[in-house]
Design an enzyme around this catalytic site. Structure first.
Site: not given
Ligand SMILES: *Cc1c(COP(=O)(O)O)cnc(C)c1O
Length: 495
Positions: A112
């Site tokens: 993120k």
């Molecule tokens: C948010 C997240 C995901 C999923 O990503 P999306 O874009 O919501 O599909 C996968 N792994 C981790 C560690 C995340 O923080």
């Protein structure tokens, strides 16, 4: 040529990029999408010589056409700096023939950070460009990683406040500790009794409440979103797929134009949608392999064309993927419906009413490039253990879900196309599950002792983000019911 944004549900058109970023969600509840996907009209040889920041400019400037070069470069420079522990920003590690694209070198050691380190700057620049005088209030629901990454991005950014809601029992101990110790006078964290979908629905309801928005405006505030529904988060995620491909070309791992598959551990569908956008821009991507954990709504969707959220919500060791409503899927629906707001709206209304919808044959036909499968808890753990035993490389639970699914795909299809696998969290973020998978003898150790063990066995340094929370004091302790969320927001803002 200018790119304008419109709502997937047809209610808004001709919105500039900066306005779309500022609004977050469209007024009709839809998501903003570009009116066309721009071409990546720059030679791969040129991209291959560029830094992450330079590639970021090439990609983002093609989508965010109303930002000046100076504005965009300034946002990029502020975002991708020493907050990351490597100059490459998103390095690739090859293990067992898979190119792991490590997206966890930022402030909160999860992917993120890739988008949330730039969103605050895009947002405050967008506000300036549109003469918005109100203070921006970021309202976010998180399954663990978004909240912390958003707060790290927004902490003490002038003209902004951020309120984060998370499910009390739906995040890991380390994730919770990271959030409740967040610094910054403008940051607020609230735990709710309920799961991630309850938190997300609560936030969406507040966003869609016109009376609430009116009260807010009267007090000098306006909402915006840091969730992956904001187009200002999605587009920065396109960058690392282009950068990864260019890196592989540069290092002679693939030839320019050669196809690569992409595998993504998926929850809200933002990350894999960014890969889909990269493909639409012209990047040579073959299959988009969508990996789920036991909450496998998307697997069923790709196999049958039926989306059905009416099922048990399962808590897994990959909590950031414990999601039954993947918000960003709406953008894909819109695309495969031939950019039809009517069809998209019909699906979303069905989802709202009955928790399920089915796409038509023409739409299904457009999903050929996607492959969906899932990994259960045992398979995820096995993947961590065997990769570690064979190569010494340690991956987190989310990345392991993707690696497990990819291995199944490869076996099933015989497809040996090179693969980029989005590695979405550092193993240090989910140390307990990771070590348990490797050897259950580690279970009895405390959280921080475990991190020392992980450091030893993986021969890697404990990230700064973890060292920091060892001693940080708890600053946030509010807990509420999901239906109390609007009241809590008012209280925090003093209205
Ligand atoms: C948010 C997240 C995901 C999923 O990503 P999306 O874009 O919501 O599909 C996968 N792994 C981790 C560690 C995340 O923080």
């Amino acid at each position: 040529m200018e790119i304008l944004y419109k709502s997937t549900r047809g209610g808004e058109n001709g919105v500039t990029a900066s306005q779309a970023i500022l609004k977050g969600l469209a007024q009709d509840g839809g998501l903003f999408v570009p009116d066309r996907i721009p071409a990546l009209d720059i030679p791969m040889e040129t991209l291959a010589q560029m830094s992450y920041q330079e590639v970021a400019y090439e990609v983002m400037s093609r989508f965010f056409t109303d930002f000046t070069e100076e504005e965009l470069k300034d946002c990029i420079a502020r975002a991708y700096d020493e907050k990351f522990d490597t100059e490459e920003i998103a390095p690739l590690t090859k293990a067992e023939g898979i190119y792991f694209l490590e997206l966890f070198h930022g402030a909160t050691i999860a992917f993120k950070d890739m988008a949330l380190s730039i969103l605050p700057h895009l947002l405050t620049t967008a506000a300036r460009k549109n003469n918005a005088k109100n203070e921006i209030v970021i309202l976010t629901a998180t399954s663990g990683d978004t909240g912390k990454a958003a707060m790290a991005g927004f902490a003490d950014v002038p003209g902004t406040r951020i309120i984060v809601f998370y499910p009390k029992d739906g995040v890991s101990p380390v994730q919770e500790k990271q959030m409740v110790t967040q610094k910054g006078e403008n940051t607020h964290v609230v735990a709710i009794h309920g799961n991630f979908d309850d938190a997300q629905t609560g936030v969406k309801n507040i966003f869609n409440d016109k009376a609430f928005a009116g009260e807010l405006a009267a007090s000098g505030f306006q909402f915006s979103s840091a969730n992956s529904i904001n187009i200002g988060r999605l587009i920065p995620q396109v960058v690392y797929y282009v950068y990864a491909y260019a890196s592989l070309v540069k290092n002679g791992e693939i030839k320019d134009g050669e196809k690569v598959n992409v595998t993504v551990p998926t929850g809200n569908f933002g990350n894999i949608l960014a890969a889909f956008y990269a493909k639409q821009m012209g990047l040579s991507i073959g299959k988009l392999i969508c990996a789920s954990n036991e909450n496998k709504v998307l697997v069923d969707f790709f196999r049958t064309g039926v989306y059905d959220r009416n099922r048990e919500f399962i808590l897994t060791s990959s909590p950031s993927m414990d999601i039954l409503i993947s918000s960003n899927l709406e953008r894909l629906l819109y695309w495969i419906a031939g950019q039809s707001p009517e069809k998209t709206r019909a699906c979303m209304e069905q989802l709202q009413k009955s928790g399920t919808y089915e796409i038509d044959e023409a739409m299904k036909e457009q999903l050929k490039d996607f492959y969906g499968d899932y990994a259960d808890e045992a398979e995820t753990a096995e993947t961590i253990a065997s990769l570690y035993q064979d190569t010494g490389y340690v991956i987190d639970t989310h990345t392991a879900v993707a690696a497990s699914v990819y291995n199944k795909y490869r076996k099933e299809s015989g497809d040996t196309t090179p693969v980029i696998l989005a590695s979405t969290a550092s193993p240090y973020k989910f140390t307990r599950s990771v070590l348990h998978a490797i050897d259950s003898a580690y279970d009895s150790l405390g959280d921080f002792e475990q991190m020392d063990v992980l450091s030893q066995i993986s021969n890697t340094e404990i990230p700064r983000a973890i060292e920091e929370i060892r001693t940080a004091p708890v600053r946030h302790q509010t807990v509420c019911e999901a239906d109390e969320m609007p009241e809590i927001v008012k209280k925090i803002l003093g209205i």
